[in-house]
Scaffold this motif. Structure first.
Motif, mmCIF file in Angstrom:
data_model
loop_
_atom_site.group_PDB
_atom_site.id
_atom_site.type_symbol
_atom_site.label_atom_id
_atom_site.label_comp_id
_atom_site.label_asym_id
_atom_site.label_seq_id
_atom_site.Cartn_x
_atom_site.Cartn_y
_atom_site.Cartn_z
ATOM 1 N N VAL A 13 0.849 -1.189 0.000
ATOM 2 C CA VAL A 13 0.000 0.000 0.000
ATOM 3 C C VAL A 13 0.887 1.242 0.000
ATOM 4 O O VAL A 13 2.090 1.161 0.236
ATOM 5 N N SER A 14 0.281 2.381 -0.249
ATOM 6 C CA SER A 14 1.015 3.640 -0.153
ATOM 7 C C SER A 14 1.507 3.820 1.276
ATOM 8 O O SER A 14 0.879 3.355 2.236
ATOM 9 N N ALA A 15 2.628 4.502 1.430
ATOM 10 C CA ALA A 15 3.228 4.673 2.750
ATOM 11 C C ALA A 15 2.407 5.584 3.648
ATOM 12 O O ALA A 15 2.678 5.694 4.850
ATOM 13 N N LEU A 16 1.420 6.228 3.085
ATOM 14 C CA LEU A 16 0.488 7.077 3.825
ATOM 15 C C LEU A 16 -0.914 6.711 3.367
ATOM 16 O O LEU A 16 -1.172 6.609 2.169
ATOM 17 N N GLY A 17 -1.820 6.474 4.305
ATOM 18 C CA GLY A 17 -3.195 6.137 3.950
ATOM 19 C C GLY A 17 -4.131 7.288 4.261
ATOM 20 O O GLY A 17 -3.787 8.215 5.012
ATOM 21 N N LEU A 18 -5.324 7.237 3.697
ATOM 22 C CA LEU A 18 -6.331 8.275 3.901
ATOM 23 C C LEU A 18 -7.472 7.726 4.740
ATOM 24 O O LEU A 18 -8.126 6.750 4.354
ATOM 25 N N GLY A 19 -7.723 8.338 5.895
ATOM 26 C CA GLY A 19 -8.865 7.985 6.728
ATOM 27 C C GLY A 19 -10.033 8.891 6.390
ATOM 28 O O GLY A 19 -9.908 10.114 6.415
ATOM 29 N N ALA A 20 -11.179 8.298 6.088
ATOM 30 C CA ALA A 20 -12.296 9.076 5.543
ATOM 31 C C ALA A 20 -13.356 9.453 6.572
ATOM 32 O O ALA A 20 -14.314 10.151 6.223
ATOM 33 N N MET A 21 -13.225 9.058 7.822
ATOM 34 C CA MET A 21 -14.295 9.259 8.795
ATOM 35 C C MET A 21 -14.779 10.709 8.859
ATOM 36 O O MET A 21 -15.976 10.979 8.860
ATOM 37 N N GLY A 22 -13.856 11.648 8.924
ATOM 38 C CA GLY A 22 -14.222 13.045 9.082
ATOM 39 C C GLY A 22 -14.890 13.662 7.882
ATOM 40 O O GLY A 22 -15.380 14.799 7.963
ATOM 41 N N MET A 23 -14.941 12.932 6.759
ATOM 42 C CA MET A 23 -15.554 13.476 5.551
ATOM 43 C C MET A 23 -17.070 13.416 5.576
ATOM 44 O O MET A 23 -17.726 13.912 4.659
ATOM 45 N N SER A 24 -17.625 12.786 6.608
ATOM 46 C CA SER A 24 -19.072 12.751 6.784
ATOM 47 C C SER A 24 -19.421 13.487 8.074
ATOM 48 O O SER A 24 -18.663 13.474 9.048
#
Length: 332
Positions: A13-24
């Motif tokens: 995977v990319s060395a940095l991931g995206l957490g989407a929780m705050g997008m809602s």
């Protein structure tokens, strides 16, 4: 974008991931739908491949948002990490965890539909269900792997004993758990166990929910729908102490030529190539600040200075409100 492999059996995977929780709406206050989708697109365009969500984030809204944002993208160009099992009620109250095998299949069916995908890359119970042996839950996910609906098993917020029991049923790709300069309890037993078994770690809360982002101030009040209003670390008396740690960290960051947020993310990434920090950027501006963090190289002297600025255990206040602490595998 650099890549890392989640453990000995997990995906690259990319060395940095995206957490989407705050997008809602509902986690950190109101969110802008258009900006959220644009941020997902910007992350993918920058080479981020790991996107994390939960079926209970904003009552399924987060999965539907990601389904829209990912529509038309090559499915092989990103990986979906999904947590399941947290029960919610009207008013968005939490009602425990359901990890029964029949619940696993039920939750998965809904997630596949909302996300608009035929499979989930990493599927994990959000918390340990005290009423269901972890072996039964992992066994149910394994059945979904055999059926082609899931690629890898993950865990979230469990202790070393649970990790061993789960791994004995099916290889675990990664454990998702809070890990930051303010939350280092994983270093005692959990992280050594992961490394012994060849399991990766995806770290959330790397900026302490914004507390060590360099953008929070003591006079900043969390909105009525912002969960930080319930967080002990943001409470009066604690937040001033914690922000003093941030100012000490800021001096190290300025000497290094980076922002506080970049230094905090880089510190997590520097704890091992088997660790992938998740950043919860809700806007393209915050994402643009976070992305360069993975290129910040920390020397032994840098790490020593960071340790002086924010020693282990220096944070004041628990990482969750009292009612949620009992569901965690490790403390602060």
């Amino acid at each position: 974008m650099q890549t890392r492999t989640l453990g000995s059996t997990g995906p690259a995977v990319s060395a940095l991931g995206l957490g989407a929780m705050g997008m809602s709406d509902g986690a950190y206050g109101p969110a802008d739908r258009g900006e959220s989708i644009a941020t997902v697109h910007a992350a993918l365009d920058a080479g981020v491949t790991l996107v994390d969500t939960g079926d209970f984030y904003a009552m399924g809204h987060n999965e539907m948002l990601l389904g829209e944002a990912l529509r038309g993208r090559d499915r092989d160009s990103y990986l979906l990490s999904v947590k399941f099992g947290q029960l919610r009620g009207p008013g968005h109250a939490f009602g425990g965890q359901d990890s029964r095998p029949e619940a696993v299949r039920n939750f998965l069916a809904y997630s596949l539909t909302r996300l608009g995908t035929e499979y989930i890359d990493i599927y994990r119970p959000a918390r340990l269900d005290p009423a269901v042996p972890i072996e039964e839950t992992v066994g149910a996910i394994k059945e979904m792997i055999d059926a082609g609906y899931v690629r890898h098993v993950g865990l979230s917020e469990v202790d070393a004993t649970t990790i061993r029991r789960a791994h004995a049923v099916h290889p675990i790709a990664d454990l998702q758990i809070e890990y930051s300069l303010l939350s280092r309890a994983v270093e005692a037993d959990v992280l050594p166990t992961l490394r012994e078994l060849g399991i990766g770690l995806t770290a959330y809360g790397v900026l302490g929910r914004g507390l060590i982002s360099g953008h929070w101030s003591a006079g900043h009040a969390a909105g009525p729908s912002d969960l930080r209003g319930l967080s002990p670390r943001f409470a009066s008396g604690n937040v001033e102490h914690n922000l003093a740690l941030v100012e000490a960290l800021r001096r190290v960051a300025e000497a290094k030529g980076c922002t506080v947020a970049q230094l905090a993310i880089a510190w997590v990434a520097a704890q091992g190539d088997d660790i992938v920090p998740l950043v919860g950027s809700r806007t393209r501006v915050r994402l643009a600040e976070a992305l360069p963090a993975i290129a910040v190289e920390l020397t032994a002297d840098d790490l020593a200075e960071i340790e002086k600025a924010v020693p282990a255990g220096a944070a004041r206040g628990d990482r969750y409100p009292p009612m949620y602490m009992s569901s965690l595998g490790v403390g602060n």
